[in-house]
Design an enzyme around this catalytic site. Structure first.
Site, PDB file in Angstrom:
ATOM      1  N   SER A 142      10.889  64.134  -3.083  1.00 41.04           N
ATOM      2  CA  SER A 142      12.047  63.656  -3.826  1.00 41.04           C
ATOM      3  C   SER A 142      13.301  64.149  -3.118  1.00 41.04           C
ATOM      4  O   SER A 142      13.240  65.090  -2.306  1.00 41.04           O
ATOM      5  CB  SER A 142      12.006  64.219  -5.258  1.00 41.04           C
ATOM      6  OG  SER A 142      13.219  63.998  -5.948  1.00 41.04           O
ATOM      7  N   TYR A 155      10.931  70.787 -11.792  1.00 37.94           N
ATOM      8  CA  TYR A 155      10.775  69.594 -10.955  1.00 37.94           C
ATOM      9  C   TYR A 155      11.134  69.921  -9.513  1.00 37.94           C
ATOM     10  O   TYR A 155      10.413  69.528  -8.583  1.00 37.94           O
ATOM     11  CB  TYR A 155      11.670  68.478 -11.501  1.00 37.94           C
ATOM     12  CG  TYR A 155      11.452  67.144 -10.823  1.00 37.94           C
ATOM     13  CD1 TYR A 155      10.352  66.360 -11.129  1.00 37.94           C
ATOM     14  CD2 TYR A 155      12.362  66.660  -9.882  1.00 37.94           C
ATOM     15  CE1 TYR A 155      10.141  65.133 -10.510  1.00 37.94           C
ATOM     16  CE2 TYR A 155      12.172  65.442  -9.253  1.00 37.94           C
ATOM     17  CZ  TYR A 155      11.058  64.681  -9.581  1.00 37.94           C
ATOM     18  OH  TYR A 155      10.858  63.465  -8.959  1.00 37.94           O
TER      19      TYR A 155
END
Length: 278
Positions: A142, A155
């Site tokens: 990401s 995350y």
């Protein structure tokens, strides 16, 4: 003829979002697809779309945090198609909340899927990819595997871990001259339901109190479609790229982090403060 024609490609998290879009994109290249997800309904729809595009497809309901299940899926894929050429470890979930408000179960849940899912998929398929003589591992990290953001500690941790794991793996395989390429993908804001389907621990200082609110905030920033992300992933595979950024936001923020690896954090704090006041 497409370089993918006749290849066997496995994709995790294929029921929606980037996973579905990538499966459909590859289906048009006359590949054989082995798909998995925890969502039966979404998986069936992806399978239908891929068959309509001309692909041979198998699908399985699967929790990627279960290493035994992933190993069995990899073996089944190999036995069904006679080989495997690529694994795209895409399955992922979202978790938002301040460090002090999250539970250890929260951290274990997201790491089990986002990080261990990638490890399980990589290890389960690697022997088959080596044997193919033309293997490829694509791990979806990401933009948050490059920059940190308040409220995204868990995350961030999972996606930074994917990045480190993937880059080290790439170096190892290049060192031994294995016939397996490795690509680490860093999408920015992609217009999917990852936040709406994730977990949110309310935080007044961070400016979100519900999953719906966090999802709305994310949607405002998600400017890239899953289809555009899929096209970039397939192009990265074609060109053998070791790193692929997706989205203007990913390119700009990655450059900012590279040029100002400490100072960029001030911008993230300012952005979070403005968001909390809205």
């Amino acid at each position: 003829m497409s370089r993918f024609s006749g290849k066997v490609i496995a994709i995790t998290g294929a029921a929606s979002g980037i996973g579905r879009a990538t499966a459909v994109k590859l289906a048009g290249h006359q590949v054989a697809l082995s798909l998995c997800d925890v969502s039966d309904e979404g998986l069936r729809e992806t399978e239908r779309l891929c068959r309509a595009a001309g692909a041979s497809v198998r699908s399985a309901r699967l929790d990627v945090s279960d290493h035994a299940a992933v190993n069995a899926w990899a073996e089944d894929t190999h036995d069904a198609f006679g080989g495997v050429n690529a694994i795209i470890n895409n399955a992922g979930v979202s978790l938002s909340g301040a460090v002090g408000d999250l539970t250890l179960d929260d951290f274990e849940w997201i790491m089990g899927i986002n990080f261990w899912g990638v490890v399980h998929g990589t290890r389960a398929f690697l022997p088959y990819l080596r044997a193919s003589g033309d293997g490829h591992i694509v791990n979806i990290s990401s933009l948050f595997g490059i920059i940190a953001m308040p409220g995204a500690s868990a995350y961030n941790a999972s996606k930074f871990a994917v990045r480190g794991f993937t880059e080290s793996l790439s170096e190892e395989l290049r060192l031994e001259r294995a016939p397996v390429r490795v690509t680490c993908v860093h999408p920015g804001g992609i217009d999917t339901n990852i936040v709406a389907g994730g977990r949110v621990t309310p935080s007044e200082s961070l400016g979100f109190e519900t999953v719906d609110q966090a999802a709305r905030d994310f949607k405002r920033l998600a400017r890239t479609s899953p289809e555009a992300a899929a096209a970039r992933i397939v192009r990265a595979m074609t060109r053998g790229r070791r790193r692929q950024l997706i989205g203007t936001d990913a390119w700009l923020l990655e450059k900012m982090q590279r040029l100002a690896p400490v100072a960029y954090q001030n911008l993230m704090v300012s952005f979070a403060r403005r968001s909390a006041r809205r």
